[in-house]
Write a protein that holds these residues in place. Structure first.
Motif, mmCIF file in Angstrom:
data_model
loop_
_atom_site.group_PDB
_atom_site.id
_atom_site.type_symbol
_atom_site.label_atom_id
_atom_site.label_comp_id
_atom_site.label_asym_id
_atom_site.label_seq_id
_atom_site.Cartn_x
_atom_site.Cartn_y
_atom_site.Cartn_z
ATOM 1 N N ALA A 234 25.684 32.916 -11.381
ATOM 2 C CA ALA A 234 25.353 31.855 -12.331
ATOM 3 C C ALA A 234 23.971 32.079 -12.940
ATOM 4 O O ALA A 234 23.780 31.919 -14.152
ATOM 5 C CB ALA A 234 25.409 30.493 -11.646
ATOM 6 N N THR A 235 23.026 32.465 -12.118
ATOM 7 C CA THR A 235 21.663 32.687 -12.600
ATOM 8 C C THR A 235 21.605 33.880 -13.541
ATOM 9 O O THR A 235 20.964 33.819 -14.598
ATOM 10 C CB THR A 235 20.698 32.870 -11.417
ATOM 11 N N ASN A 236 22.293 34.958 -13.200
ATOM 12 C CA ASN A 236 22.320 36.128 -14.081
ATOM 13 C C ASN A 236 23.015 35.798 -15.400
ATOM 14 O O ASN A 236 22.569 36.235 -16.464
ATOM 15 C CB ASN A 236 23.013 37.302 -13.403
ATOM 16 N N TYR A 237 24.093 35.036 -15.348
ATOM 17 C CA TYR A 237 24.798 34.625 -16.559
ATOM 18 C C TYR A 237 23.862 33.841 -17.492
ATOM 19 O O TYR A 237 23.896 34.014 -18.710
ATOM 20 C CB TYR A 237 26.017 33.772 -16.200
ATOM 21 N N ALA A 238 23.043 32.986 -16.924
ATOM 22 C CA ALA A 238 22.161 32.114 -17.707
ATOM 23 C C ALA A 238 20.904 32.814 -18.210
ATOM 24 O O ALA A 238 20.188 32.256 -19.032
ATOM 25 C CB ALA A 238 21.769 30.902 -16.868
ATOM 26 N N SER A 239 20.642 34.002 -17.749
ATOM 27 C CA SER A 239 19.405 34.706 -18.099
ATOM 28 C C SER A 239 19.536 35.408 -19.443
ATOM 29 O O SER A 239 20.218 36.415 -19.566
ATOM 30 C CB SER A 239 19.054 35.726 -17.014
ATOM 31 N N ARG A 240 18.872 34.856 -20.440
ATOM 32 C CA ARG A 240 18.797 35.439 -21.776
ATOM 33 C C ARG A 240 17.303 35.587 -22.086
ATOM 34 O O ARG A 240 16.657 34.622 -22.505
ATOM 35 C CB ARG A 240 19.451 34.545 -22.822
ATOM 36 N N PRO A 241 16.760 36.789 -21.835
ATOM 37 C CA PRO A 241 15.317 36.978 -21.998
ATOM 38 C C PRO A 241 14.793 36.475 -23.345
ATOM 39 O O PRO A 241 15.355 36.769 -24.394
ATOM 40 C CB PRO A 241 15.142 38.491 -21.866
ATOM 41 N N GLY A 242 13.748 35.683 -23.270
ATOM 42 C CA GLY A 242 13.129 35.124 -24.457
ATOM 43 C C GLY A 242 13.805 33.870 -24.989
ATOM 44 O O GLY A 242 13.279 33.202 -25.869
ATOM 45 N N VAL A 243 14.993 33.542 -24.463
ATOM 46 C CA VAL A 243 15.725 32.360 -24.921
ATOM 47 C C VAL A 243 15.860 31.344 -23.786
ATOM 48 O O VAL A 243 15.455 30.194 -23.919
ATOM 49 C CB VAL A 243 17.128 32.732 -25.464
ATOM 50 N N THR A 244 16.423 31.772 -22.675
ATOM 51 C CA THR A 244 16.630 30.874 -21.529
ATOM 52 C C THR A 244 15.836 31.312 -20.302
ATOM 53 O O THR A 244 15.775 30.577 -19.321
ATOM 54 C CB THR A 244 18.115 30.810 -21.140
ATOM 55 N N SER A 245 15.301 32.507 -20.357
ATOM 56 C CA SER A 245 14.564 33.032 -19.208
ATOM 57 C C SER A 245 13.410 33.899 -19.694
ATOM 58 O O SER A 245 13.365 34.297 -20.854
ATOM 59 C CB SER A 245 15.494 33.852 -18.307
ATOM 60 N N ASN A 246 12.526 34.169 -18.767
ATOM 61 C CA ASN A 246 11.398 35.037 -19.063
ATOM 62 C C ASN A 246 10.731 35.383 -17.749
ATOM 63 O O ASN A 246 11.234 35.016 -16.674
ATOM 64 C CB ASN A 246 10.410 34.361 -20.020
ATOM 65 N N SER A 247 9.608 36.057 -17.833
ATOM 66 C CA SER A 247 8.813 36.316 -16.640
ATOM 67 C C SER A 247 7.339 36.165 -17.006
ATOM 68 O O SER A 247 6.956 36.295 -18.167
ATOM 69 C CB SER A 247 9.096 37.698 -16.058
ATOM 70 N N PHE A 248 6.570 35.850 -16.005
ATOM 71 C CA PHE A 248 5.134 35.658 -16.181
ATOM 72 C C PHE A 248 4.432 36.575 -15.197
ATOM 73 O O PHE A 248 4.703 36.515 -13.987
ATOM 74 C CB PHE A 248 4.754 34.192 -15.927
ATOM 75 N N GLY A 249 3.581 37.428 -15.715
ATOM 76 C CA GLY A 249 2.910 38.395 -14.868
ATOM 77 C C GLY A 249 1.459 38.059 -14.625
ATOM 78 O O GLY A 249 0.778 37.506 -15.493
ATOM 79 N N ILE A 250 1.014 38.395 -13.423
ATOM 80 C CA ILE A 250 -0.402 38.218 -13.066
ATOM 81 C C ILE A 250 -0.987 39.544 -12.595
ATOM 82 O O ILE A 250 -1.665 39.612 -11.589
ATOM 83 C CB ILE A 250 -0.586 37.122 -11.996
ATOM 84 N N GLY A 251 -0.672 40.584 -13.319
ATOM 85 C CA GLY A 251 -1.181 41.898 -12.949
ATOM 86 C C GLY A 251 -0.162 42.674 -12.149
ATOM 87 O O GLY A 251 0.677 43.368 -12.701
#
Length: 93
Positions: free
Chosen positions: A40-57
């Protein structure tokens, strides 16, 4: 969790699980996976639309926004309904 969820329940879950990431509230993917499963989580993951990531180095945290969280919950609901229907089919055969 094995029951289907309403929109109101899903929004309450989002509010309970969300943390501030970047410019808004989001749910880390590891929490969405714990709630709805990886499919379900992979299905919902649309980078930049429904999901993203935040990096701290040296670490990136992947997350779902509200739209993605609702998509994951919807996928989860449809899986539960399908299981119920398929279970009824085998019982009635």
């Amino acid at each position: 969790m094995k029951k289907t969820l309403t929109e109101a329940e899903v929004k309450k879950m989002f509010e309970r699980e969300a943390v501030l990431i970047d410019r808004g509230d989001a749910v880390p993917k590891y929490r969405a996976i714990a709630l709805f499963g990886s499919k379900a989580t992979n299905y919902a993951s649309r980078p930049g639309v429904t999901s993203n990531s935040f990096g701290i180095g040296d670490y990136d945290l992947s997350y779902l926004n509200l739209k993605g969280f609702i998509m994951a919950a919807s996928f989860y609901n449809v899986e539960r309904i399908r299981e119920e229907i398929e279970g009824e089919k085998t019982t009635n055969e």
